[in-house]
Design an enzyme around this catalytic site. Structure first.
Site, PDB file in Angstrom:
ATOM      1  N   ARG A  26       2.056  -8.159   8.713  1.00  0.00           N
ATOM      2  CA  ARG A  26       2.086  -6.720   9.001  1.00  0.00           C
ATOM      3  C   ARG A  26       0.652  -6.263   9.237  1.00  0.00           C
ATOM      4  NH1 ARG A  26       4.738  -2.877   4.423  1.00  0.00           N
ATOM      5  NH2 ARG A  26       2.935  -3.647   3.301  1.00  0.00           N
TER       6      ARG A  26
ATOM      7  N   SER B 223      -5.138   5.739  -5.467  1.00  0.00           N
ATOM      8  CA  SER B 223      -4.437   4.511  -5.089  1.00  0.00           C
ATOM      9  C   SER B 223      -5.428   3.366  -4.930  1.00  0.00           C
ATOM     10  CB  SER B 223      -3.737   4.759  -3.750  1.00  0.00           C
ATOM     11  OG  SER B 223      -3.280   3.552  -3.195  1.00  0.00           O
TER      12      SER B 223
ATOM     13  N   ARG C 126       0.342  -9.122  -4.894  1.00  0.00           N
ATOM     14  CA  ARG C 126       0.031  -7.750  -5.333  1.00  0.00           C
ATOM     15  C   ARG C 126       0.197  -7.618  -6.841  1.00  0.00           C
ATOM     16  NH1 ARG C 126      -1.153  -8.070  -0.830  1.00  0.00           N
ATOM     17  NH2 ARG C 126      -0.743  -6.676   0.940  1.00  0.00           N
TER      18      ARG C 126
ATOM     19  N   LYS D 123      -7.054  10.016   0.246  1.00  0.00           N
ATOM     20  CA  LYS D 123      -7.323   9.743  -1.175  1.00  0.00           C
ATOM     21  C   LYS D 123      -8.831   9.690  -1.426  1.00  0.00           C
ATOM     22  CE  LYS D 123      -3.065   9.452  -2.650  1.00  0.00           C
ATOM     23  NZ  LYS D 123      -2.510  10.553  -3.454  1.00  0.00           N
TER      24      LYS D 123
ATOM     25  N   TYR E 197      -3.934   7.813   5.431  1.00  0.00           N
ATOM     26  CA  TYR E 197      -3.462   8.067   4.059  1.00  0.00           C
ATOM     27  C   TYR E 197      -4.562   7.703   3.047  1.00  0.00           C
ATOM     28  CZ  TYR E 197      -1.311   7.020  -0.434  1.00  0.00           C
ATOM     29  OH  TYR E 197      -1.047   6.950  -1.785  1.00  0.00           O
TER      30      TYR E 197
ATOM     31  N   LYS F 158       2.715   9.913   1.371  1.00  0.00           N
ATOM     32  CA  LYS F 158       2.201   8.603   0.949  1.00  0.00           C
ATOM     33  C   LYS F 158       2.536   7.426   1.855  1.00  0.00           C
ATOM     34  CE  LYS F 158       6.241   7.394  -1.762  1.00  0.00           C
ATOM     35  NZ  LYS F 158       6.813   6.704  -2.888  1.00  0.00           N
TER      36      LYS F 158
ATOM     37  N   GLY G  28       9.152  13.646  -7.782  1.00  0.00           N
ATOM     38  CA  GLY G  28       9.079  12.382  -7.039  1.00  0.00           C
ATOM     39  C   GLY G  28       9.209  11.162  -7.948  1.00  0.00           C
ATOM     40  N   TYR G  29       8.980  10.019  -7.350  1.00  0.00           N
ATOM     41  CA  TYR G  29       9.198   8.739  -8.056  1.00  0.00           C
ATOM     42  C   TYR G  29       8.322   8.626  -9.316  1.00  0.00           C
ATOM     43  CZ  TYR G  29       8.914   3.642  -8.743  1.00  0.00           C
ATOM     44  OH  TYR G  29       8.901   2.374  -9.280  1.00  0.00           O
TER      45      TYR G  29
ATOM     46  N   LEU H 220       7.928  -3.211  -0.541  1.00  0.00           N
ATOM     47  CA  LEU H 220       8.692  -4.436  -0.784  1.00  0.00           C
ATOM     48  C   LEU H 220       9.870  -4.237  -1.739  1.00  0.00           C
ATOM     49  CD1 LEU H 220       8.944  -7.522  -0.424  1.00  0.00           C
ATOM     50  CD2 LEU H 220       7.462  -7.765  -2.426  1.00  0.00           C
TER      51      LEU H 220
HETATM   52  P1  NAD Z   1       6.963  10.673  -3.982  1.00  0.00           P
HETATM   53  O1  NAD Z   1       6.985  10.983  -2.530  1.00  0.00           O
HETATM   54  O2  NAD Z   1       8.178  10.098  -4.618  1.00  0.00           O
HETATM   55  O3  NAD Z   1       6.551  11.991  -4.807  1.00  0.00           O
HETATM   56  C1  NAD Z   1       5.695  12.957  -4.287  1.00  0.00           C
HETATM   57  C2  NAD Z   1       6.310  14.318  -4.586  1.00  0.00           C
HETATM   58  O4  NAD Z   1       5.429  15.325  -4.086  1.00  0.00           O
HETATM   59  C3  NAD Z   1       7.671  14.524  -3.937  1.00  0.00           C
HETATM   60  O5  NAD Z   1       8.580  15.022  -4.890  1.00  0.00           O
HETATM   61  C4  NAD Z   1       7.395  15.550  -2.835  1.00  0.00           C
HETATM   62  O6  NAD Z   1       8.518  16.375  -2.606  1.00  0.00           O
HETATM   63  C5  NAD Z   1       6.213  16.295  -3.425  1.00  0.00           C
HETATM   64  N1  NAD Z   1       5.328  16.930  -2.427  1.00  0.00           N
HETATM   65  C6  NAD Z   1       4.734  16.362  -1.368  1.00  0.00           C
HETATM   66  N2  NAD Z   1       3.980  17.254  -0.704  1.00  0.00           N
HETATM   67  C7  NAD Z   1       4.093  18.414  -1.382  1.00  0.00           C
HETATM   68  C8  NAD Z   1       3.555  19.710  -1.202  1.00  0.00           C
HETATM   69  N3  NAD Z   1       2.754  19.990  -0.167  1.00  0.00           N
HETATM   70  N4  NAD Z   1       3.863  20.674  -2.098  1.00  0.00           N
HETATM   71  C9  NAD Z   1       4.673  20.413  -3.152  1.00  0.00           C
HETATM   72  N5  NAD Z   1       5.216  19.202  -3.366  1.00  0.00           N
HETATM   73  C10 NAD Z   1       4.943  18.217  -2.485  1.00  0.00           C
HETATM   74  O7  NAD Z   1       5.702   9.711  -4.226  1.00  0.00           O
HETATM   75  P2  NAD Z   1       5.282   8.884  -5.517  1.00  0.00           P
HETATM   76  O8  NAD Z   1       5.496   7.447  -5.218  1.00  0.00           O
HETATM   77  O9  NAD Z   1       5.877   9.466  -6.721  1.00  0.00           O
HETATM   78  O10 NAD Z   1       3.711   9.131  -5.486  1.00  0.00           O
HETATM   79  C11 NAD Z   1       3.098  10.149  -6.242  1.00  0.00           C
HETATM   80  C12 NAD Z   1       1.615  10.140  -5.961  1.00  0.00           C
HETATM   81  O11 NAD Z   1       1.094   8.852  -6.270  1.00  0.00           O
HETATM   82  C13 NAD Z   1       1.258  10.409  -4.505  1.00  0.00           C
HETATM   83  O12 NAD Z   1       0.102  11.210  -4.456  1.00  0.00           O
HETATM   84  C14 NAD Z   1       0.965   9.015  -3.947  1.00  0.00           C
HETATM   85  O13 NAD Z   1       0.040   9.062  -2.891  1.00  0.00           O
HETATM   86  C15 NAD Z   1       0.372   8.335  -5.171  1.00  0.00           C
HETATM   87  N6  NAD Z   1       0.514   6.874  -5.142  1.00  0.00           N
HETATM   88  C16 NAD Z   1       1.752   6.317  -4.979  1.00  0.00           C
HETATM   89  C17 NAD Z   1       1.885   4.925  -4.927  1.00  0.00           C
HETATM   90  C18 NAD Z   1       3.217   4.279  -4.715  1.00  0.00           C
HETATM   91  O14 NAD Z   1       3.257   3.112  -4.318  1.00  0.00           O
HETATM   92  N7  NAD Z   1       4.334   4.948  -4.972  1.00  0.00           N
HETATM   93  C19 NAD Z   1       0.748   4.115  -5.068  1.00  0.00           C
HETATM   94  C20 NAD Z   1      -0.492   4.727  -5.246  1.00  0.00           C
HETATM   95  C21 NAD Z   1      -0.601   6.103  -5.267  1.00  0.00           C
HETATM   96  C1  WQD Z   2       3.736  -5.555  -0.822  1.00  0.00           C
HETATM   97  C2  WQD Z   2       3.769  -6.956  -0.230  1.00  0.00           C
HETATM   98  C3  WQD Z   2       3.719  -6.997   2.175  1.00  0.00           C
HETATM   99  C4  WQD Z   2       7.606  -5.106   2.770  1.00  0.00           C
HETATM  100  C5  WQD Z   2       1.429  -0.037  -0.152  1.00  0.00           C
HETATM  101  C6  WQD Z   2       0.408   0.942   0.340  1.00  0.00           C
HETATM  102  C7  WQD Z   2      -0.518   1.336  -0.772  1.00  0.00           C
HETATM  103  C8  WQD Z   2       0.248   1.820  -2.001  1.00  0.00           C
HETATM  104  C9  WQD Z   2       1.357   0.883  -2.377  1.00  0.00           C
HETATM  105  C10 WQD Z   2       0.294   4.209  -2.028  1.00  0.00           C
HETATM  106  C11 WQD Z   2       2.810  -7.151   0.945  1.00  0.00           C
HETATM  107  C12 WQD Z   2       5.021  -7.545   1.657  1.00  0.00           C
HETATM  108  C13 WQD Z   2       6.478  -5.650   2.200  1.00  0.00           C
HETATM  109  C14 WQD Z   2       8.489  -5.959   3.504  1.00  0.00           C
HETATM  110  C15 WQD Z   2       7.062  -7.823   2.994  1.00  0.00           C
HETATM  111  N1  WQD Z   2       0.868   3.089  -1.789  1.00  0.00           N
HETATM  112  N2  WQD Z   2       6.215  -6.992   2.311  1.00  0.00           N
HETATM  113  N3  WQD Z   2       8.181  -7.296   3.570  1.00  0.00           N
HETATM  114  O1  WQD Z   2       1.210  -2.908   1.152  1.00  0.00           O
HETATM  115  O2  WQD Z   2       0.531  -3.566  -1.186  1.00  0.00           O
HETATM  116  O3  WQD Z   2       0.787  -1.195  -0.629  1.00  0.00           O
HETATM  117  O4  WQD Z   2       2.158   0.566  -1.237  1.00  0.00           O
HETATM  118  O5  WQD Z   2      -0.829   4.432  -2.355  1.00  0.00           O
HETATM  119  O6  WQD Z   2      -1.334   2.331  -0.268  1.00  0.00           O
HETATM  120  O7  WQD Z   2      -0.332   0.340   1.387  1.00  0.00           O
HETATM  121  O8  WQD Z   2       2.806  -2.590  -0.796  1.00  0.00           O
HETATM  122  O9  WQD Z   2       5.221  -2.889  -1.105  1.00  0.00           O
HETATM  123  O10 WQD Z   2       4.356  -2.361   1.213  1.00  0.00           O
HETATM  124  O11 WQD Z   2       3.909  -4.619   0.232  1.00  0.00           O
HETATM  125  O12 WQD Z   2       6.836  -9.036   3.085  1.00  0.00           O
HETATM  126  O13 WQD Z   2       9.500  -5.510   4.050  1.00  0.00           O
HETATM  127  O14 WQD Z   2       5.085  -7.191   0.297  1.00  0.00           O
HETATM  128  O15 WQD Z   2       3.276  -7.697   3.299  1.00  0.00           O
HETATM  129  O16 WQD Z   2       2.334  -8.473   0.884  1.00  0.00           O
HETATM  130  P1  WQD Z   2       1.278  -2.650  -0.283  1.00  0.00           P
HETATM  131  P2  WQD Z   2       4.148  -3.050  -0.084  1.00  0.00           P
END
Ligand code: NAD
Ligand code: WQD
Length: 349
Positions: free
Chosen positions: A298, A131, A237, A159, A155, A89, A15-16, A206
């Protein structure tokens, strides 16, 4: 953990965030193993990681709820430490299909912990992707790790549940070494432009939305609210470069080498940017205009959110170093590569 070069299993490593962490860990000399079911990624990313690192990666395709396969993977590859990224997520989706979120995230984590417990060589080092969403609507800023937790959606609740399970586990058995990392807003991409964030469908977040507007895939951005109590009225943020975040995992693993128990850290920059500041920075980095309209708030959004980084800085000796320009430039480079490799479709924003 016994050796300097570790065998590290990354659940969700395709993933990312996992893919960038795979690169950072390989660069640091560790051996990487990825366990992923590709439900939100693809094998193509594995090839990109290998192209960047020039190292082969062992991949096991499987679901983290398959405890037996996880245990077998841990034993076959003598895994020393696990970084647990795998999970669903999307905040909005979690309110629609909450059971899928609890099954994937909570049940999946329990399955992983059971596999680690059952594995014959007893690996006990775990880094978990939590998160900043666990803080809910901030009561004060910057948010430190002692801030009360409160989930506002399924979600976020997954966590919080997982954090509680991990804390109970660490209390029950002093040999566990667990780092719970609360990410703020990860953005950006690897400087090669080969890996980055490429969500399916309309982006929820965003930065990918802005990138897709800048390149012309989407027509315009909706700015969700300009009447917040922030300097320009739009949401603020703590955006953190995904490579800084990746290096935070390395710092956490090093810390666990000499600290048993469960430890929780914010991973952020300590600085907030507004939506309008993000748009301007992306326009500067890309040389493109990002058309936007002001839309209603939102539901569930908060005004401002940024981290206290003091604990991670002191304990992990880790600080984010890449600036907003680097975040936007790398994201733009990745977006251009994505558009070159995939036939474009124009959607109405
Ligand atoms: P992502 O979706 O890009 O990566 C998650 C990966 O997990 C994917 O490759 C998916 O295929 C794999 N996956 C999901 N469920 C699975 C399962 N049951 N078995 C095996 N593989 C599985 O997400 P990401 O942005 O890389 O996020 C990674 C972690 O970080 C997640 O736990 C997410 O909740 C957490 N996180 C992400 C963000 C964010 O904004 N990207 C912020 C805070 C926390
Ligand atoms: C950022 C800002 C929006 C989209 C989310 C999850 C959080 C975490 C990270 C996993 C806010 C604004 C957004 C758009 C906009 N993920 N926005 N137009 O909401 O801080 O967090 O992602 O754990 O759990 O809730 O991130 O990127 O969605 O928004 O104006 O089309 O951009 O209102 O102010 P957020 P975001």
């Amino acid at each position: 953990m016994k050796s300097t070069v570790l065998n590290i299993l990354l659940t969700g490593g395709s993933g990312y965030i996992g893919s960038h962490t795979a690169v950072a860990l390989t660069d640091a000399g560790h051996r990487i193993f990825i366990f992923d079911n590709y439900c939100n990624s693809s094998a193509e990313t594995i090839h990109k990681i290998q192209a960047i690192t020039a190292q082969p990666i062992t991949v096991v395709r499987g679901d983290i709820r398959d405890t037996a396969l996880l245990q077998q993977t841990l034993e076959t590859h003598q895994i020393d430490a696990v970084i647990h990224f795998a999970g669903l997520k999307a905040v909005g989706e979690s309110a629609v299909i909450p059971l899928d979120y609890y099954a994937n995230n909570v049940q999946g984590t329990i399955s992983l912990l059971q596999a680690m417990q059952a594995a014959s060589h007893a690996p006990r080092a775990l880094v978990f992707s939590s998160s900043a969403t666990v803080y809910g609507d901030p009561q004060y800023l910057p948010i430190d790790e002692a801030h009360p937790t409160h989930a506002t959606n399924p979600y976020g609740r997954t966590k919080l549940h997982i954090e509680e399970i991990l804390a109970d586990l660490a209390r029950s058995d002093a040999s566990w070494q667990i780092a719970c990392l609360r990410y703020f807003n990860p953005v950006g991409a690897h400087a090669s432009g080969l890996i980055g964030e490429n969500p399916n469908g309309l982006p929820n977040n965003l930065m990918p939305f802005v990138a897709q507007v800048a390149i012309g895939k989407l027509k315009q951005l909706k700015v969700f609210g300009d009447d917040y109590d922030t300097p320009d009225g739009t949401g603020v943020r703590d955006y953190i470069h995904v490579l800084d975040l990746a290096e935070g995992h390395l710092a956490a693993l090093n810390y666990l080498g000499s600290h048993a128990g469960m430890h929780t850290f914010n991973l952020g920059t300590g600085r907030g940017y507004s939506v309008l500041e993000m748009i301007r920075a992306f326009e500067a980095a890309s040389g493109r205009t990002v058309p936007f309209t002001i839309a209603p708030r939102r539901p569930g959004d908060i005004a401002s959110c940024y981290a206290s980084t003091a604990l991670a800085s002191k304990a992990l000796k880790w600080n984010a170093s890449r600036d907003l320009k680097a975040m936007c430039e790398s994201s733009w480079k990745f977006q251009q590569n994505v558009m070159q490799s995939v036939p474009s479709t124009t959607e109405q924003a």
